[in-house]
Design an enzyme around this catalytic site. Sequence first.
Site, PDB file in Angstrom:
ATOM      1  N   LYS A 102       5.640   0.683   2.227  1.00 25.95           N
ATOM      2  CA  LYS A 102       6.498   1.498   1.705  1.00 25.95           C
ATOM      3  C   LYS A 102       7.181   2.290   2.829  1.00 25.95           C
ATOM      4  O   LYS A 102       8.516   2.514   2.835  1.00 25.95           O
ATOM      5  CB  LYS A 102       5.674   2.246   0.464  1.00 25.95           C
ATOM      6  CG  LYS A 102       6.635   3.398  -0.276  1.00 25.95           C
ATOM      7  CD  LYS A 102       5.865   3.600  -1.535  1.00 25.95           C
ATOM      8  CE  LYS A 102       4.698   4.022  -1.487  1.00 25.95           C
ATOM      9  NZ  LYS A 102       4.456   5.309  -0.890  1.00 25.95           N
ATOM     10  N   THR A 103       6.403   3.036   3.283  1.00 28.89           N
ATOM     11  CA  THR A 103       6.958   3.890   4.403  1.00 28.89           C
ATOM     12  C   THR A 103       7.785   3.312   5.539  1.00 28.89           C
ATOM     13  O   THR A 103       8.754   3.694   5.877  1.00 28.89           O
ATOM     14  CB  THR A 103       5.897   4.907   4.911  1.00 28.89           C
ATOM     15  OG1 THR A 103       5.189   5.643   3.953  1.00 28.89           O
ATOM     16  CG2 THR A 103       6.454   5.774   6.176  1.00 28.89           C
ATOM     17  N   ASP A 111       7.765   8.906  -0.284  1.00 27.08           N
ATOM     18  CA  ASP A 111       6.646   8.908  -1.325  1.00 27.08           C
ATOM     19  C   ASP A 111       6.875   9.220  -2.534  1.00 27.08           C
ATOM     20  O   ASP A 111       6.185   8.386  -3.670  1.00 27.08           O
ATOM     21  CB  ASP A 111       5.393   9.804  -0.901  1.00 27.08           C
ATOM     22  CG  ASP A 111       4.145   9.035  -1.166  1.00 27.08           C
ATOM     23  OD1 ASP A 111       3.936   7.953  -1.547  1.00 27.08           O
ATOM     24  OD2 ASP A 111       3.093   9.888  -1.560  1.00 27.08           O
ATOM     25  N   ARG A 115      -8.596   9.941  -0.915  1.00 29.74           N
ATOM     26  CA  ARG A 115      -8.464  10.710  -2.213  1.00 29.74           C
ATOM     27  C   ARG A 115     -10.031  10.302  -2.921  1.00 29.74           C
ATOM     28  O   ARG A 115     -10.370   9.127  -2.458  1.00 29.74           O
ATOM     29  CB  ARG A 115      -7.381  10.287  -3.005  1.00 29.74           C
ATOM     30  CG  ARG A 115      -6.102  11.174  -2.616  1.00 29.74           C
ATOM     31  CD  ARG A 115      -4.912  10.344  -3.655  1.00 29.74           C
ATOM     32  NE  ARG A 115      -4.905   9.018  -3.819  1.00 29.74           N
ATOM     33  CZ  ARG A 115      -5.307   8.197  -4.531  1.00 29.74           C
ATOM     34  NH1 ARG A 115      -6.105   8.789  -5.774  1.00 29.74           N
ATOM     35  NH2 ARG A 115      -5.060   7.048  -4.565  1.00 29.74           N
ATOM     36  N   ARG A 158      -3.873   8.764   9.416  1.00 26.97           N
ATOM     37  CA  ARG A 158      -2.604   9.010   8.738  1.00 26.97           C
ATOM     38  C   ARG A 158      -2.132  10.167   9.820  1.00 26.97           C
ATOM     39  O   ARG A 158      -2.556  10.655  10.653  1.00 26.97           O
ATOM     40  CB  ARG A 158      -2.813   9.533   7.317  1.00 26.97           C
ATOM     41  CG  ARG A 158      -3.071   8.656   6.313  1.00 26.97           C
ATOM     42  CD  ARG A 158      -3.024   9.176   4.805  1.00 26.97           C
ATOM     43  NE  ARG A 158      -2.954   8.450   3.877  1.00 26.97           N
ATOM     44  CZ  ARG A 158      -1.986   7.418   3.542  1.00 26.97           C
ATOM     45  NH1 ARG A 158      -0.557   7.746   3.705  1.00 26.97           N
ATOM     46  NH2 ARG A 158      -2.083   6.431   2.520  1.00 26.97           N
ATOM     47  N   HIS A 217       6.432   6.959  -7.878  1.00 28.94           N
ATOM     48  CA  HIS A 217       5.756   6.764  -6.473  1.00 28.94           C
ATOM     49  C   HIS A 217       6.369   5.790  -5.965  1.00 28.94           C
ATOM     50  O   HIS A 217       5.910   4.291  -5.661  1.00 28.94           O
ATOM     51  CB  HIS A 217       4.231   6.549  -6.808  1.00 28.94           C
ATOM     52  CG  HIS A 217       3.530   6.416  -5.822  1.00 28.94           C
ATOM     53  ND1 HIS A 217       2.291   5.616  -5.604  1.00 28.94           N
ATOM     54  CD2 HIS A 217       3.239   7.161  -4.357  1.00 28.94           C
ATOM     55  CE1 HIS A 217       1.706   5.617  -4.210  1.00 28.94           C
ATOM     56  NE2 HIS A 217       2.318   6.661  -3.720  1.00 28.94           N
ATOM     57  N   LYS A 259      -0.899  15.371  -3.556  1.00 28.01           N
ATOM     58  CA  LYS A 259      -0.953  14.527  -4.637  1.00 28.01           C
ATOM     59  C   LYS A 259      -1.315  15.429  -5.989  1.00 28.01           C
ATOM     60  O   LYS A 259      -0.961  15.032  -7.343  1.00 28.01           O
ATOM     61  CB  LYS A 259      -2.222  13.664  -4.606  1.00 28.01           C
ATOM     62  CG  LYS A 259      -1.661  12.480  -3.516  1.00 28.01           C
ATOM     63  CD  LYS A 259      -0.496  11.819  -4.027  1.00 28.01           C
ATOM     64  CE  LYS A 259      -0.103  10.605  -3.027  1.00 28.01           C
ATOM     65  NZ  LYS A 259       1.109   9.868  -3.247  1.00 28.01           N
ATOM     66  N   SER A 289      -0.807   1.803  -1.027  1.00 28.38           N
ATOM     67  CA  SER A 289      -0.895   2.277   0.229  1.00 28.38           C
ATOM     68  C   SER A 289      -1.223   0.822   1.036  1.00 28.38           C
ATOM     69  O   SER A 289      -1.832  -0.062   0.430  1.00 28.38           O
ATOM     70  CB  SER A 289      -2.231   3.104   0.420  1.00 28.38           C
ATOM     71  OG  SER A 289      -2.598   3.192   1.731  1.00 28.38           O
TER      72      SER A 289
END
Length: 538
Positions: free
Chosen positions: A243-244, A258, A60, A323, A221, A201, A239
Amino acid sequence: MINSNQIKNSVSLEQYGIKNANIQYQLTSEELHEITVKTGQGATASSGALAVNTGEFTGRSPKDRFIVKDNITEDKIWWGEINIPFASSDFDKLYDKVVRYLSEKEIFVRDCYACADDNYRLNIRVINEYPWSNMFAYNMFLRPTNKELENFEAEWTVINAPGFMANPDVDGTRQHNFAILNFTKKIALIGGTGYTGEIKKGIFSALNFILPVEKNTLPMHCSANVGKDGDTAVFFGLSGTGKTTLSTDPNRSLIGDDEHGWTNENSVFNFEGGCYAKVISLSKEKEPEIYNAIKPGAILENVILDDTGNVDFEDTSITQNTRVSYPIHHIENIKVPSVGKNPKNIFFLTADAFGVIPPISKLTPSQAAYHFISGYTAKVAGTEAGVKEPQPSFSACFGAPFMPLHPAKYAEMLSAKMIEAGVNVWLINTGWTGGPYGVGKRMELKYTRAMINAVLNGDLGLYNYDDYHIHSVFGVAQPRTCPGVPTSVLSPRQTWNDDEAYYTMAFKLTNAFRENFKKFEAHCTEEIRRGGPQRYAF
């Protein structure tokens, strides 16, 4: 019932100002994969996944994200470096240029929706210049049935033109790329960047305004999963914090990885229909669920393939931000629909490169609100140009670039919901132990999983003075013992073997916390302000 051939010829783009386009509507993932490869825009990996390069932008671009300032947004948005105002007149002129650019081209269109809870469903039309961008939309948004498409009316539109370059001197942008939200016209306009994350996003940012303002629902988030007994767990984190990885658990059903909403009807729902995971250093041994999800239908971004199509997940020559996106059904154990009950446990994940935050600690409601607003993690050498040593990184609500309202608004909503639902909140350090980055080592994944499992299994129980130690710097309660984790690992100070060096680094980090929090203090209650470091009462 309409068939697939009828679907493909059932839309017009004239209403958007896109004229004489060759419209490819609602193509399958397989068709989009094939077109991408045939046109030389991607390649097929040995796993069967599509591999693409997103071009100049591999992440981003927060400084090029704008919100149109108008009657809807003027008095509600938290304007500043994160939410940058954009004039309505400039938007209209730029929009006209983008749709003229897309006219007479082959255009890929998809109708889809966000929010798995039907009471909050947001219908979306995504208009893409590239086939693989449209395949990303298929993966990441929820997929309507053919029957639902018969009377589909989009409330929001995403117009995505990576090949269009803005002229900053004329168009009001900072440089040639841009991502602009217009809440009056309900359009997300994206150009000059092929990074697909801008698509999802954009809608996430829109929902972060719509849900609290119009629905009194907290957007988050975070990732979320649910146990066999229906207990929901929520994982906040920036990131690289895990988290994932940590929410994808073979023993628990994944709600989403997410973006979620927490309703007043005591439920948590996924915004999306897919997952978007980092794959740097991915291995089948450590993250089998994500590794096995990379198959036909998945899109790998900015990875390096060898001559046989195998991926080198250690290769970061294009970017550290490699990714994969895939539809959520690529994960074997998922919650259908993607909705759970009120969470029982919330985890704040931080990759502390200073190595001073405990690997697990229990937070009071005021501490939880403080750490939520702070959104701390750390940058390490190599992740950004010029970063030579660990640097604190704060992103309010663990997702500042996507939060249009003041962070205190989200924190107050979270705190109220936590108290009402009796939720336990835990701070988990997935970063360094035994010293800072370059001296210590990264916390072992098996230990982090053991800590989280101990919480979810009830092995850590409620707070008891004899079971916890109040950290003398951060004021959080760290457990003295945890099943599956050596006692020495639970105390960051002991892992350093140098008390003076440890406390010097710990106070350096607390100073960074306090400096960062100054911009929020005026908008926060005294209770929230008391939740910061060096507060001793649990």
